[in-house]
Scaffold this active site. Structure first.
Site, PDB file in Angstrom:
ATOM      1  N   ASP A 488       0.806  -1.223   0.000  1.00  0.00           N
ATOM      2  CA  ASP A 488       0.000   0.000   0.000  1.00  0.00           C
ATOM      3  C   ASP A 488       0.834   1.266   0.000  1.00  0.00           C
ATOM      4  O   ASP A 488       0.334   2.341  -0.305  1.00  0.00           O
ATOM      5  CB  ASP A 488      -0.858   0.026   1.278  1.00  0.00           C
ATOM      6  CG  ASP A 488      -2.152  -0.741   1.114  1.00  0.00           C
ATOM      7  OD1 ASP A 488      -2.717  -0.699   0.015  1.00  0.00           O
ATOM      8  OD2 ASP A 488      -2.574  -1.380   2.087  1.00  0.00           O
TER       9      ASP A 488
HETATM   10  C1  BGC Z   1       0.347   1.008   6.290  1.00  0.00           C
HETATM   11  C2  BGC Z   1       0.020  -0.196   5.462  1.00  0.00           C
HETATM   12  C3  BGC Z   1      -1.461  -0.347   5.338  1.00  0.00           C
HETATM   13  C4  BGC Z   1      -2.099   0.951   4.878  1.00  0.00           C
HETATM   14  C5  BGC Z   1      -3.586   0.826   4.884  1.00  0.00           C
HETATM   15  C6  BGC Z   1      -0.349   2.229   5.753  1.00  0.00           C
HETATM   16  O1  BGC Z   1      -0.084   3.318   6.569  1.00  0.00           O
HETATM   17  O2  BGC Z   1       1.727   1.202   6.294  1.00  0.00           O
HETATM   18  O3  BGC Z   1       0.581  -1.346   6.035  1.00  0.00           O
HETATM   19  O4  BGC Z   1      -1.750  -1.349   4.419  1.00  0.00           O
HETATM   20  O5  BGC Z   1      -1.726   2.018   5.699  1.00  0.00           O
HETATM   21  O6  BGC Z   1      -4.200   1.928   4.334  1.00  0.00           O
HETATM   22  C1  NOJ Z   2      -1.721  -4.049   5.391  1.00  0.00           C
HETATM   23  C2  NOJ Z   2      -2.905  -4.042   4.491  1.00  0.00           C
HETATM   24  O1  NOJ Z   2      -4.051  -4.501   5.195  1.00  0.00           O
HETATM   25  C3  NOJ Z   2      -2.662  -4.921   3.292  1.00  0.00           C
HETATM   26  O2  NOJ Z   2      -3.765  -4.847   2.426  1.00  0.00           O
HETATM   27  C4  NOJ Z   2      -1.404  -4.531   2.600  1.00  0.00           C
HETATM   28  O3  NOJ Z   2      -1.186  -5.439   1.540  1.00  0.00           O
HETATM   29  C5  NOJ Z   2      -0.224  -4.543   3.537  1.00  0.00           C
HETATM   30  N1  NOJ Z   2      -0.514  -3.739   4.693  1.00  0.00           N
HETATM   31  C6  NOJ Z   2       1.059  -4.056   2.884  1.00  0.00           C
HETATM   32  O4  NOJ Z   2       1.027  -2.693   2.617  1.00  0.00           O
END
Ligand code: BGC
Ligand code: NOJ
Length: 817
Positions: A488
């Site tokens: 993300d």
């Molecule tokens: C986090 C990710 C997460 C995302 C969700 C980010 O701040 O680092 O792990 O998937 O937020 O929107």
């Molecule tokens: C957490 C999110 O829930 C997931 O969708 C994502 O793939 C990972 N973070 C990595 O960013």
């Protein structure tokens, strides 16, 4: 070696023996519609279906002290005024002994002080929208004890977001009613008065409180409520401000006597056709809940309800049990990892110690992956989930990134544009088909974006998922990344004309040319899966087309996605490689190494082995495999959120545990069992129990992240419970290392074990038949199965055709020297 408890494998509980764990160590109550979080000191909250919109009780995140708001009891010795919390919080008065047992959907907290023992069992009975607290108070003194017992919950005014912010309104809306000893919380949720909460007690009351300040006293906290200190409730009835529920019960206990007191906290709705005219009425329909309350205040009902719950879990877990030479593997596979898969399936990423319950609905990508570890537990619920998810897909094949659990509608605030999302649907559905063989799901009519009349078959949804990628290829022929892919935080279509300007993730996407090698790998995997599904439907030409598309993408990956010693990660907006030796930082990322090998890219030409060797050399640490190296040491607007994290945390070179099982699986595909199992043990929470002071999160569940080697707190876990790590690790250990892998045409038995093992035994219920499996191999050998006997007869290959439901099948798999 610092531990805060131990596993009780026989009772399937984690036993915490001191209350001051490094962080609240939590458990979940409920697995259907009514849910609660509960910590080892009874902190946490409850909600009905949606942690944001139907929150029953209030919780204070990021509070000091930690973990405030819970299912708190107070005991008071009425002879001398001494009072304490039997769960330690919130009074933190010293206890003579203390034990918390987190079990499967229940928690039991027991303690004693000054010869008074209290043990409380918390659980949500199956089929009910309520929770039971069964408290047993025992007088271990040799004189009579005159005690007061107070319960307490602080009600949330339903919408947790509004509750925490909209005080100008909310300080005037609170309403309760106390009738026949039952406290009803009936604050309206805006104009819709269609639901309420109740809080009841099995004993006659000496008093009650429902207004927080009356109970606590002005300027006082939950650690020293005035009513408890004085030994009498004030019988307050909340009007506005902060409604709470507290019962006061007096207990006179003879020496050795035990008294049981039951509390029931529940959620109810006034049905639409009710004479109470639910949407606007000022009356709640108490008559509907009275019988339920009476039933659950009864000790025999509680005992039966609890037995039903444990039997339920016996049955759920019984479908896959293993006995291996490694105790940490056994307890994760047999109990805790499977349990965590159920919790992530239920809650997606909504409510934990790290997810506030207000921010995130059900993720399209997340829920599809959660299915992978859950589908064998309750296939019918997986089926329903698949259809819900697919109904949020758009006609373009694109997907809302999240949907709301109450309405099941796509979330417009977040929207779409995460270009990996649609492909996960193919992988989720294919896992369902492999587990159940129930192909009629493919013909289910499913709308686009929930629009009536737009229904096409689920199969057609999968076809659109695949074309979504093919319709969006970039300059190198690799899939466009959109706002982000699985990672993300890799937002490559961000740029700023003005240096230092914050990145944008939603703008600049149109026309954004950034490409993802990860999605390319995922596409290859999904295209092959869809090809097999097409064959199942007799669509051989289509199948050939999908295989050709997979082949072509494989060629593109090898041509543009290979960096020399590993797979590149992406190309940015300007066409520069990311995750390449050409970069100063972020030279190698774990995700494409795992996903490309899983998809079968680089198996024939040695690229896969080289990529995995690079992972081991450059990304491996004793605490797990970090996401990338070298960590970004400064902010790069053109990379997006990833570089906003300090080195070693989260996506910026943290050990993002979700990705580790991809490497484990990839290693088994190469037949390297020792390496696969070594990676497995590095992040196995039970195997890390002895370093609980470093790890700090619960030793019974996976955490999303363990701080990487660039972080000052290397080895420290965060974001426990709600993570795709649960499902993927379950898949890695059970399907690839132990090798019990459902396929479209049967159960494959293809273990890739560590050399030091001599085999293992397993029971696996698959499509209604029970497989009793024994795997034998000489110690020191690490090869694949050479002989497979099914009910004594040797079969070719490693796939056992499905046996009739109800049958028991004996399977012997032998690895020879
Ligand atoms: C986090 C990710 C997460 C995302 C969700 C980010 O701040 O680092 O792990 O998937 O937020 O929107
Ligand atoms: C957490 C999110 O829930 C997931 O969708 C994502 O793939 C990972 N973070 C990595 O960013």
């Amino acid at each position: 070696m610092v531990r805060y408890g131990h596993f009780d494998d026989r009772t399937r509980e984690y036993v915490i023996d001191r209350p001051d764990t490094p962080l609240p160590w939590i458990n979940y109550l409920g697995s259907e519609a009514y849910f609660g979080l509960i910590s080892n000191t009874a902190g946490g909250y409850s909600f009905y279906r949606d942690a944001r919109l139907r929150r029953l009780t209030r919780y204070r995140y990021n509070n000091a002290p930690l973990d405030l708001g819970g299912r708190y009891l107070y005991l008071r010795d009425d002879a001398n005024g001494d009072y304490w919390s039997p769960s330690w919080q919130p009074t933190q008065r010293e206890l003579d002994d203390y034990e918390c047992r987190h079990g499967l959907s229940y928690t039991r907290i027991a303690s004693a002080r000054g010869g008074i023992r209290a043990e409380t069992l918390y659980f949500v009975p199956l089929g009910e929208t309520l929770e039971v607290w069964r408290t047993r108070v025992t007088n271990e003194r040799d004189t009579t004890a005159e005690l007061s017992l107070f319960s307490s919950v602080e009600f949330c005014l339903w919408d947790a977001q509004d509750d925490a912010t909209n005080f100008q309104r909310n300080f005037s809306t609170g309403q309760v009613e106390v009738d026949d000893g039952v406290i009803y919380h009936k604050t309206e949720y805006r104009e819709r008065r269609d639901h309420f909460a109740y809080f009841a007690c099995s004993e006659p009351l000496a008093g009650f409180d429902t207004q927080r300040e009356a109970f606590l006293g002005a300027y006082r906290g939950w650690d020293r409520p005035a009513a408890v200190e004085q030994g009498s409730a004030t019988d307050s009835v909340a009007a506005g401000w902060s409604p709470i529920g507290s019962h006061h019960v007096r207990l006179s206990l003879a020496p050795g006597e035990t008294r049981e007191v039951i509390f029931v906290l529940g959620y109810a709705e006034n049905p639409r056709d009710d004479k109470f005219d639910p949407p606007h009425s000022q009356t709640i329909n108490k008559s509907r809940v009275r019988p339920t309350i009476a039933r659950w205040l009864d000790s025999a009902t509680v005992t039966e309800g609890f037995t039903a719950l444990t039997t339920h879990w016996d049955r759920l877990l019984g479908g896959l049990q293993v006995s291996t030479p490694d105790a940490d593997t056994d307890r994760m596979v047999n109990v805790w990892n499977a349990y965590q898969c159920m919790v992530t399936f239920n809650l997606s990423r909504s409510a934990s110690q790290f997810e506030s319950g207000i921010g995130r609905g059900m993720g399209f990508r997340d829920s599809n992956q959660d299915l992978l570890g859950f589908v064998h537990i309750i296939p019918e619920r997986a089926r329903e989930r698949i259809l819900d998810i697919a109904a949020t897909q758009m006609a373009t094949g694109g997907a809302y990134h999240q949907y709301q659990p109450l309405t099941k509608r796509g979330n417009n605030d977040i929207g779409d544009g995460f270009n990996d999302d649609p492909l996960w649907l193919i992988l989720g559905v294919s896992a369902y088909l492999k587990e159940t063989g129930e192909a009629t799901i493919l013909d289910e009519p499913v709308p686009f974006d929930n629009a009536p009349g737009s229904e096409v078959s689920l199969y057609e949804h999968l076809v659109r998922s695949l074309s979504y990628t093919l319709d969006r290829l970039g300059p190198h022929g690799l899939p466009l990344i959109g706002r982000a892919d699985w990672n993300d935080c890799l937002n490559l279509n961000c740029f700023s004309e003005t240096p230092g300007e914050p990145f944008q993730t939603t703008e600049n996407v149109t026309g954004g040319q950034a490409e993802s090698v990860f999605i390319a790998g995922q596409f290859v995997l999904a295209a092959k899966e869809l090809a097999s599904v097409a064959e199942l439907r007799g669509l051989d030409e289509k199948a050939a087309e999908y295989r050709a598309a997979a082949e072509k993408m494989t060629g593109t990956i090898v041509e543009h996605g290979w960096d020399g010693e590993w797979f590149r990660r992406a190309y940015d907006f300007h066409g520069n490689p990311i995750g390449s030796g050409e970069n100063d930082e972020g030279q190698i990322f774990v995700e494409p190494q795992g996903m490309c090998v899983l998809a079968g890219v680089g198996l024939d030409d040695g690229l896969a082995a080289r990529a995995l060797d690079s992972v081991g050399d450059r990304l491996g640490t004793p605490h797990g495999v970090v996401l990338q190296q070298p960590a970004y040491s400064r902010y790069h607007v053109e990379l997006g959120e990833i570089s906003t994290y300090p080195p070693g945390y989260k996506e910026n070179a943290g050990i993002f545990c979700h990705t580790n099982p991809w490497i484990m699986i990839a290693e088994t595909i190469l037949g390297r069992g020792d390496r696969a199992f070594d990676y497995y043990r590095r992040i196995n929470p039970s195997a890390r129990e002895a370093i609980s002071d470093v790890h700090r999160c619960e030793p019974y569940v996976y955490a999303q992240m363990i701080a990487g080697k660039d972080a000052p707190t290397h080895g420290e876990a965060k974001n426990s419970w709600l993570t795709g790590t649960a499902a993927w690790n379950f898949v890695a250990i059970t399907q690839w290392i132990l090798g019990l892998r459902p396929e479209l045409d049967g159960l494959r038995v293809d273990p890739v074990l560590p050399a030091a093992w001599n085999g293992f035994v397993a029971t696996r219920v698959y499509r209604g038949a029970t497989y009793e499996i024994t795997v034998r191999k000489p110690i020191g050998v690490s090869g694949r199965v050479t002989r497979l006997l099914v009910d004594g007869a040797q079969i070719d290959g490693t796939v056992i055709p499905p046996a009739p439901a109800g049958a028991t099948v004996r399977v012997e798999a032998v690895v020879e020297r």
